[in-house]
Design a protein around this motif. Structure first.
Motif, PDB file in Angstrom:
ATOM      1  N   ARG A 217       0.822  17.800   8.521  1.00  0.00           N
ATOM      2  CA  ARG A 217       2.046  17.432   9.079  1.00  0.00           C
ATOM      3  C   ARG A 217       3.058  16.924   8.374  1.00  0.00           C
ATOM      4  O   ARG A 217       3.909  16.463   8.525  1.00  0.00           O
ATOM      5  CB  ARG A 217       1.176  16.990  10.188  1.00  0.00           C
ATOM      6  N   ILE A 218       2.158  16.469   6.821  1.00  0.00           N
ATOM      7  CA  ILE A 218       3.510  16.144   5.378  1.00  0.00           C
ATOM      8  C   ILE A 218       4.155  17.183   5.391  1.00  0.00           C
ATOM      9  O   ILE A 218       3.343  18.438   4.941  1.00  0.00           O
ATOM     10  CB  ILE A 218       2.957  15.607   4.998  1.00  0.00           C
ATOM     11  N   GLU A 219       5.843  17.705   5.728  1.00  0.00           N
ATOM     12  CA  GLU A 219       6.147  18.245   5.242  1.00  0.00           C
ATOM     13  C   GLU A 219       6.941  18.393   3.862  1.00  0.00           C
ATOM     14  O   GLU A 219       6.877  19.698   3.307  1.00  0.00           O
ATOM     15  CB  GLU A 219       7.687  18.663   6.353  1.00  0.00           C
ATOM     16  N   THR A 220       6.798  17.241   3.287  1.00  0.00           N
ATOM     17  CA  THR A 220       7.252  17.304   1.763  1.00  0.00           C
ATOM     18  C   THR A 220       7.092  15.611   1.673  1.00  0.00           C
ATOM     19  O   THR A 220       6.712  14.523   1.992  1.00  0.00           O
ATOM     20  CB  THR A 220       8.688  17.424   1.703  1.00  0.00           C
ATOM     21  N   ALA A 221       6.803  16.070   0.040  1.00  0.00           N
ATOM     22  CA  ALA A 221       6.226  15.043  -0.571  1.00  0.00           C
ATOM     23  C   ALA A 221       6.681  14.825  -1.771  1.00  0.00           C
ATOM     24  O   ALA A 221       6.911  15.895  -3.343  1.00  0.00           O
ATOM     25  CB  ALA A 221       4.504  15.421  -0.508  1.00  0.00           C
TER      26      ALA A 221
END
Length: 344
Positions: A217-221
């Motif tokens: 559920r981390i869409e961008t990092a």
């Protein structure tokens, strides 16, 4: 050890440390890992080895999209340093079957060259007993194995790099409760793979409490410009043992008392719920009475729900009422839902 031999062994060690693409590693991290193995070299010399010696003789690439630059082997590069032996190859082949149901596909993909090396070695040794064993043994996860959640490859690389290099990450996270995107600066403290989901354990912004973030559920990092904040005294094993992934409902354990059918009694006699478990035959019945001290957590409660009519819980009273209410709700669903007619 002479300077020549020391240099040779340092080169061999460095070749083992550099990851295959999509893995990448910066010179400071490579330098740290070399130091852990007893080889000390300054950063400038290490960068010169990578750019002038290794990259001209091996399929080594450099990701210069951000500083410090990060180095990697070509994903198809086949190298065995040291050569893979049969027991190690067997372990890898069996581990692949098990890990496919536990780890994100991107992680299994990064390990695939090692798995391929192992399978190739065993295939070439058809007369070897251990190589035959690989065709006759399988590892199956307990219970229904869900397909691992899809995980963005770049997200995995950035988060694992941040954890390894002790750096914070700025993320856009999809909240399951509010179903909205939220922006956080996370300070990674650990990674846990549980069933088909991998969780990042991190503190948020300036807070000191550990929170769990589902990696898929981390869409961008992106690596943050902030300073990483370590959580002093944090121990991953103690955190897990404290019930963080068992959804504790109370700190103290409870005594589970239940009547169980013969099949469940047999299962628990071989694989007990706890060290304090006791099974006692019931008079005038082939059922047995189970008593065991267990954590007051939802994990155990869900296991009891899965047992359905095979278990009659007597205590704790709160668990009995929860199971009863759940059974009534399930019955109501089946009574109120029309039967779907099958077509052939």
């Amino acid at each position: 050890m002479s300077d020549t031999r020391d240099t040779l062994f340092r080169y061999l060690t460095l070749l083992q440390i550099i990851p295959r693409y999509p893995g990448r590693m910066s010179p400071p991290v490579l330098k740290e890992k070399l130091a852990e193995r007893g080889f000390h070299i300054d950063t400038r010399s290490l960068q010169r080895d990578l750019s002038q010696k290794f990259s001209t003789q091996f399929p080594i690439g450099c990701d210069d999209s951000q500083k410090p630059y990060r180095w990697y082997f070509d994903c198809d590069f086949q190298c065995q340093l040291p050569a893979l032996d049969v027991p190690s190859a067997l372990t890898l082949v069996l581990a692949e079957e098990y890990l496919k149901g536990l780890l994100p596909p991107v992680v299994v993909g990064q390990l695939s060259p090692h798995f391929s090396d192992a399978r190739r070695l065993l295939d070439e040794m058809s007369s070897n007993g251990l190589s035959q064993w690989a065709r006759k043994v399988r590892a199956i996860p307990n219970g229904k194995a869900l397909i691992p959640a899809a995980l963005n490859e770049m997200t995995w690389q950035i988060v694992s790099q941040a954890l390894l290099e002790q750096k914070p990450v700025d993320v856009v996270y999809l909240s399951r409760t509010s179903k909205t995107e939220k922006h956080f600066t996370l300070h990674p403290q650990g990674l846990v793979s549980r069933h088909s989901v991998t969780y990042l354990l991190a503190t948020v912004d300036d807070y000191d409490d550990i929170r769990q973030f589902a990696m898929h559920r981390i869409e961008t990092a992106n690596i943050s410009e902030s300073t990483w904040r370590p959580l002093h005294g944090f121990d991953l094993d103690n955190y897990i043992a404290g019930g963080a992934f068992g959804y504790l409902q109370g700190k103290a354990p409870v005594t589970l008392v239940a009547q169980v059918v013969p099949q469940v009694a047999w299962l628990l006699s071989e694989t007990p719920l706890s060290d304090t478990q006791r099974l006692t035959p019931l008079s005038d019945s082939n059922w047995q009475q189970l008593e065991a001290e267990v954590p007051d957590d939802q994990q155990t409660l869900w296991w009891l729900m899965a047992m359905g009519a095979n278990v009659n819980v007597l205590a704790p009273a709160a668990w009995r009422e929860t199971l009863k209410a759940n059974a009534e709700q399930v019955l109501e669903h089946y009574q109120s839902t029309p039967v779907a007619h099958e077509t052939y």
